[in-house]
Scaffold this motif. Structure first.
Motif, short mmCIF file in Angstrom:
data_model
loop_
_atom_site.label_atom_id
_atom_site.label_comp_id
_atom_site.label_asym_id
_atom_site.label_seq_id
_atom_site.Cartn_x
_atom_site.Cartn_y
_atom_site.Cartn_z
N GLU A 163 1.18 -1.24 0.15
CA GLU A 163 0.11 0.09 0.45
C GLU A 163 0.59 1.06 -0.06
OE1 GLU A 163 -3.83 0.44 -0.13
OE2 GLU A 163 -3.24 -1.43 -0.95
N GLU A 302 -4.99 10.56 -4.44
CA GLU A 302 -5.99 9.69 -4.42
C GLU A 302 -6.30 9.04 -5.62
OE1 GLU A 302 -8.58 7.31 -2.00
OE2 GLU A 302 -6.45 8.38 -0.76
N TYR A 305 -3.00 6.68 -6.76
CA TYR A 305 -3.75 5.42 -6.02
C TYR A 305 -4.07 4.25 -6.53
CZ TYR A 305 -4.57 3.13 -2.44
OH TYR A 305 -4.98 1.59 -1.05
N ARG A 306 -5.64 4.71 -6.67
CA ARG A 306 -6.64 4.43 -7.40
C ARG A 306 -6.43 3.66 -8.05
NH1 ARG A 306 -11.46 4.23 -3.84
NH2 ARG A 306 -11.09 6.22 -1.93
N LYS A 309 -3.74 0.94 -8.12
CA LYS A 309 -3.80 -0.15 -7.56
C LYS A 309 -5.03 -1.18 -8.17
CE LYS A 309 -5.89 -1.48 -3.00
NZ LYS A 309 -5.55 -2.34 -2.81
#
Length: 328
Positions: A163, A302, A305-306, A309
């Motif tokens: 993460e 953010e 990051y998503r 991921k």
């Protein structure tokens, strides 16, 4: 639980084989350990030696790009390989790879997002005086900028959770060490240090040729990262200082005006006062604008990051599915 050990390397044919062979392949709490070498445009036999020593994967650049791009590529590739934990180490055989189980233990125990191997809390066989001074200065600056009481901000021996790796965005083209700490602190990640051993280096450092060149290139990275995460504080301090200078400069103009009713003898000071006040207020306004941009930056981070991921999770799932198909 999969561990990927990343090793950025530039012309390290004499030591990288020993580094790879020293990495433990069986660690309690880890199902699989893989070694990833990032070849930063080496012109010697680094790649050949790494293959012969047992590197599981080798990626890299055709020409030397620097430590930060190599580290960034290492993180991305390790995530692609399905790493749950990533350990970064140097290729010069100065760090003791047998301490990797100790390095990742706080992560396995759920106590940290990032673990730094501190040489100054551990044992140092040898470190040149100019490098020791440079490390101490850079660590102090990083400590002041981040607010985290780090003892060794320059260490290249560090571990990250998956993460954490997804949230790190390395923008520098020189070194990543301070930038990752500042990003981690500002993103609320938990950092822990453990003492590690540090051997005498074989040969000359590829990164730090001398303390002055390192400071010249490293300091702007710290300042830029701090500015990006604390724009209102930075610009308010600068703008406030300029405004205060303007007020002090204008004070004697006002005193003379109240005494004589004229400003002519102090006209240059009066003009400079106005300029300083205008510039100071503009800098403060710029800080307010930068603070609004910071909010947008957080949203962009953010989103990034998503997206990362989703991308790397899909790659891992595809790879796992492929493995299940050929090994039912």
């Amino acid at each position: 639980m999969k561990l990927v050990v990343t090793i950025p390397a530039y012309n390290e044919e004499n030591t990288i084989g020993k580094v790879i062979k020293e990495i433990p392949r069986e660690i309690e709490g880890i199902e699989k350990v893989e070694v990833l070498v990032i070849n930063d445009g080496s012109t010697d036999n680094t790649v050949k030696v790494a293959k012969e020593a047992g590197a599981d994967r080798i990626v890299g650049f055709k020409e030397n790009k620097g430590l930060a791009p190599a580290f960034r590529l290492g993180l991305e590739t390790a995530l692609e390989m399905g790493a749950d934990i990533i350990v970064n180490t140097d290729a010069d055989f100065q760090y003791d790879q047998k301490q990797i189980p100790d390095l990742i233990r706080p992560i396995l125990d759920g106590e940290a997002d990032i673990v730094l191997g501190s040489r100054f809390k551990g044992w140092i066989e040898h470190m040149p005086i100019q490098k020791r001074i440079g490390n101490k200065i850079a660590t102090w600056v990083t400590r002041m900028a981040s607010g985290y009481p780090v003892s060794d901000a320059q260490t290249g021996f560090r571990a990250f959770t998956r993460e954490t790796a997804l949230r790190l965005n390395i923008m520098s083209d020189y070194t990543y060490v301070q930038e990752t700490i500042l990003q981690a602190v500002n993103n609320g990640m938990v950092i822990k240090e453990i003492p590690v051993n540090f051997r005498k280096r074989e040969g000359k450092s590829r990164l730090i040729s001398n303390i002055f060149s390192y400071a010249k290139r490293g300091a702007p990275i710290i300042l830029r990262t701090y500015r990006d995460y604390n724009p209102l504080k930075v610009f308010s301090l600068i703008g406030g200082t300029i405004t205060l200078l303007g007020l002090l400069m204008g004070l004697r103009v006002l005193v003379h005006y109240f005494k004589t009713g004229i400003v002519t003898p102090y006209l240059p000071s009066a003009v400079l006062t106005v300029v300083l006040l205008v510039v100071g207020l503009q800098v403060i306004i710029l800080g307010l604008i930068a603070d609004m941009i910071k909010t947008q930056k957080k949203l962009q981070e953010e989103i990034l990051y998503r997206l990362k991921k989703i991308e790397f999770d899909m790659r891992r799932e595809t790879k796992n599915s492929f493995n299940r198909d050929i090994n039912p």
